[in-house]
Design an enzyme around this catalytic site. Sequence first.
Site, PDB file in Angstrom:
ATOM      1  N   LYS A   1      -9.760  -2.311   1.381  1.00 23.42           N
ATOM      2  CA  LYS A   1      -9.437  -1.428   2.322  1.00 23.42           C
ATOM      3  C   LYS A   1     -10.186  -0.136   1.882  1.00 23.42           C
ATOM      4  O   LYS A   1     -10.429   0.596   2.828  1.00 23.42           O
ATOM      5  CB  LYS A   1      -7.838  -1.124   2.325  1.00 23.42           C
TER       6      LYS A   1
ATOM      7  N   ARG B   1       0.796  -1.183  -0.162  1.00 26.10           N
ATOM      8  CA  ARG B   1      -0.126  -0.015   0.038  1.00 26.10           C
ATOM      9  C   ARG B   1       0.973   1.018  -0.084  1.00 26.10           C
ATOM     10  O   ARG B   1       1.909   1.082   0.263  1.00 26.10           O
ATOM     11  CB  ARG B   1      -0.828   0.102   1.220  1.00 26.10           C
TER      12      ARG B   1
ATOM     13  N   SER C   1      -1.301  -3.933  10.391  1.00 21.93           N
ATOM     14  CA  SER C   1      -1.156  -4.781   9.158  1.00 21.93           C
ATOM     15  C   SER C   1       0.176  -5.763   9.544  1.00 21.93           C
ATOM     16  O   SER C   1       1.132  -5.306  10.064  1.00 21.93           O
ATOM     17  CB  SER C   1      -0.928  -4.231   7.961  1.00 21.93           C
TER      18      SER C   1
ATOM     19  N   ARG D   1       2.096 -12.321  -0.808  1.00 20.26           N
ATOM     20  CA  ARG D   1       0.837 -12.718  -0.435  1.00 20.26           C
ATOM     21  C   ARG D   1       0.112 -13.734  -1.003  1.00 20.26           C
ATOM     22  O   ARG D   1       0.480 -14.319  -1.991  1.00 20.26           O
ATOM     23  CB  ARG D   1      -0.073 -11.363  -0.630  1.00 20.26           C
TER      24      ARG D   1
ATOM     25  N   HIS E   1     -10.749  -2.387  11.430  1.00 20.65           N
ATOM     26  CA  HIS E   1      -9.687  -3.608  10.872  1.00 20.65           C
ATOM     27  C   HIS E   1      -9.327  -4.468  11.871  1.00 20.65           C
ATOM     28  O   HIS E   1      -8.527  -4.678  12.638  1.00 20.65           O
ATOM     29  CB  HIS E   1      -8.282  -2.495  10.897  1.00 20.65           C
TER      30      HIS E   1
ATOM     31  N   TYR F   1      -1.442  -3.464  -6.662  1.00 21.86           N
ATOM     32  CA  TYR F   1      -1.400  -4.160  -5.513  1.00 21.86           C
ATOM     33  C   TYR F   1      -2.861  -4.081  -4.672  1.00 21.86           C
ATOM     34  O   TYR F   1      -3.346  -3.354  -4.782  1.00 21.86           O
ATOM     35  CB  TYR F   1      -0.113  -3.542  -4.605  1.00 21.86           C
TER      36      TYR F   1
ATOM     37  N   ASP G   1      -9.450 -10.044   8.716  1.00 19.03           N
ATOM     38  CA  ASP G   1      -8.936  -8.716   8.532  1.00 19.03           C
ATOM     39  C   ASP G   1     -10.078  -7.362   8.908  1.00 19.03           C
ATOM     40  O   ASP G   1      -9.498  -6.590   9.331  1.00 19.03           O
ATOM     41  CB  ASP G   1      -8.425  -8.567   7.130  1.00 19.03           C
TER      42      ASP G   1
ATOM     43  N   CYS H   1       0.684  -8.113  11.746  1.00 18.35           N
ATOM     44  CA  CYS H   1       0.977  -8.232  13.078  1.00 18.35           C
ATOM     45  C   CYS H   1       0.350  -9.624  13.699  1.00 18.35           C
ATOM     46  O   CYS H   1       0.244  -9.786  14.819  1.00 18.35           O
ATOM     47  CB  CYS H   1       0.514  -7.049  13.862  1.00 18.35           C
TER      48      CYS H   1
HETATM   49  C1  OXD Z   1      -3.101  -4.923   5.097  1.00 16.09           C
HETATM   50  C2  OXD Z   1      -4.006  -6.044   4.437  1.00 16.09           C
HETATM   51  O1  OXD Z   1      -2.299  -4.389   4.677  1.00 16.09           O
HETATM   52  O2  OXD Z   1      -4.714  -6.548   5.208  1.00 16.09           O
HETATM   53  O3  OXD Z   1      -3.707  -4.382   6.322  1.00 16.09           O
HETATM   54  O4  OXD Z   1      -3.570  -6.309   3.470  1.00 16.09           O
HETATM   55 MN    MN Z   2      -5.266  -5.496   6.996  1.00 12.65          MN
END
Ligand code: OXD
Ligand code: MN
Length: 590
Positions: free
Chosen positions: A206, A69, A248, A366, A226, A197, A275, A250
């Site tokens: 998002k 991002r 993100s 990913r 989130h 992306y 998420d 974590c």
């Molecule tokens: C993030 C995702 O970047 O979930 O938080 O992809």
């Molecule tokens: Mn996320």
Amino acid sequence: MTTNRALSEWVDEVARLTRPENVHWCDGGEEEFQRLIDGMLADGTLYELNRESYPRCYLHRSDPSDVARVEHLTFICSENEADAGPNNHWMTPNEAHKKVDALFEGAMKGRTLYVIPYCMGPIQSSHARLGVEITDSPYVVANMKIMTRMGRQALDRIEAGEPFVRGLHSTGDLSPDHRLILHFPEERLIKSVGSGYGGNALLGKKCHALRIASWQARDEGWLAEHMLIVGIQNPEGKTRYIAAAFPSACGKTNLAMLIPPKAYPGWKIWTVGDDIAWLHVGDDGRLWAINPEAGYFGVVPGTNEKTNKNAYDTITKNTIFTNVAVTEDMEPWWEGKKTGKPVTDWQGRPYDPATASEPAAHPNSRFTVSAQQNPSYSEEAEAPEGVPISAIFFGGRRASLAPLIFEAKSWEHGVLIGAGMASEKTAAAAGKVGEVRRDPMAMKPFCGYNYGDYWRYWLSFARRAEHPPHIFHVNWFRKGADGKFLWPGFGENLRVLEWALERCEGHGDADETPIGFVPARGAIHLEGLDIDNQTMGKLLAVDDEAWYSEYEEIAEYFADYGERLPEKLEHERERVAGALNVAGDKASQA
Ligand code: OXD
Ligand code: MN
């Protein structure tokens, strides 16, 4: 291709601007998906992975400048700058439209314009919301098919008259100089150009489900967060649901798919979401959550049988991998995968682990996979009303300061804990990894409006919800003087969650400290875990001086929000800081 006039007029208008060769309305069917995959295999957008060991799995290599991002190119374009707040980059809607439309001009020449109607949330749910993404990227269409309820059923709801969020996307020329991710919350509109992306291009995720939805949620009385959502079933068969907001990369996906440790026979974790959570107040005064997504767009590195066996097994079929390395026999490979050896890195270059100085897979590589493939998938993910939430967890990566877990004393205190969150930066966004940054409610990159207003809105749930969840803060990442993690994490985190659930039911021994309730000695069950009392002491320690400094930093951070900062939140901060046991002159300034 639709009876909805507003939609067909918008598609025509976009086609006039972007001048595609074809227009394709997505039905969301399997045949369509296969055709897209075949086309991408033919033109090199995708590579097929090993058919025997990874059936129907594909690799996509993105442009090396387009792997995360881009927060500095992400804008909230509200009429009023103050409504976007200091937490967002802002542009006037006029300027934003002008700038981005110039980039969309002719951008789809020679390409197909895909129209993707999608539904965020269970298709039958009144809490779900609709969207339509227009894109020129078949990779985006394939990912949206996995990540959302996409196609005919969503279009049916739109044609029945439900409002929808519009999202216009083109990969453009992929140059970072021509990249913009713009949100027009008042118009319920997204315009994203120059990136393929996930977080920038799969607009349901998002851009819609967090930035636009957070704004819309405030207008309509719910919350877009989130957060992962999981059910925790105990040996008596009772399942309680929790939601957890971590920044993100974590460990949300790992926690969402947790496998109970051996010492917890009969326990089971059910994944509702990994998420995003949309929360609403139920008739019973509790908060209920739906997962607006239908798939996972997870971080691959570190995934193995020990860290996340469910994810590891989930991604062995029907998965799109982005920016992983590959082995000689075309299996996907990433750092932390215990088997195989990479021969080609994420950019397609020959790779030799013996001499390489960089990881083979990109740190933000990913997987995209349907949630239904997850062995711990909860059928409740389809429940129109969602699931009732007993506890909310906030957390981040903190090498020091934050104990393993502590509990807020009230809803207001919990909002302060969320608003005061900070975490070390990860590879999910462009920029320097490791720096500690403020990330309230893990929404820094995603809150579509002024954080001051957002915290005020959060505080209002004390009266909106008669039985709000208990709020906790967790930190799996506290380190000892030797730089090693003190807590084993992963499946063992269930021990910590168990204490929290006991607290929700009025049990669970705790010691009161100024920052909240921490588990009393022995209250977290440690049977079968090799951890000594001294380490537990360090994990649960509250250093008043260090917390005092933290609350001073939080005060400075809050000050940026000026008059939008709720007084109640600042009072709560003063209350906690004032209760900390620090040298006399500091305390009198609190
Ligand atoms: C993030 C995702 O970047 O979930 O938080 O992809
Ligand atoms: Mn996320």
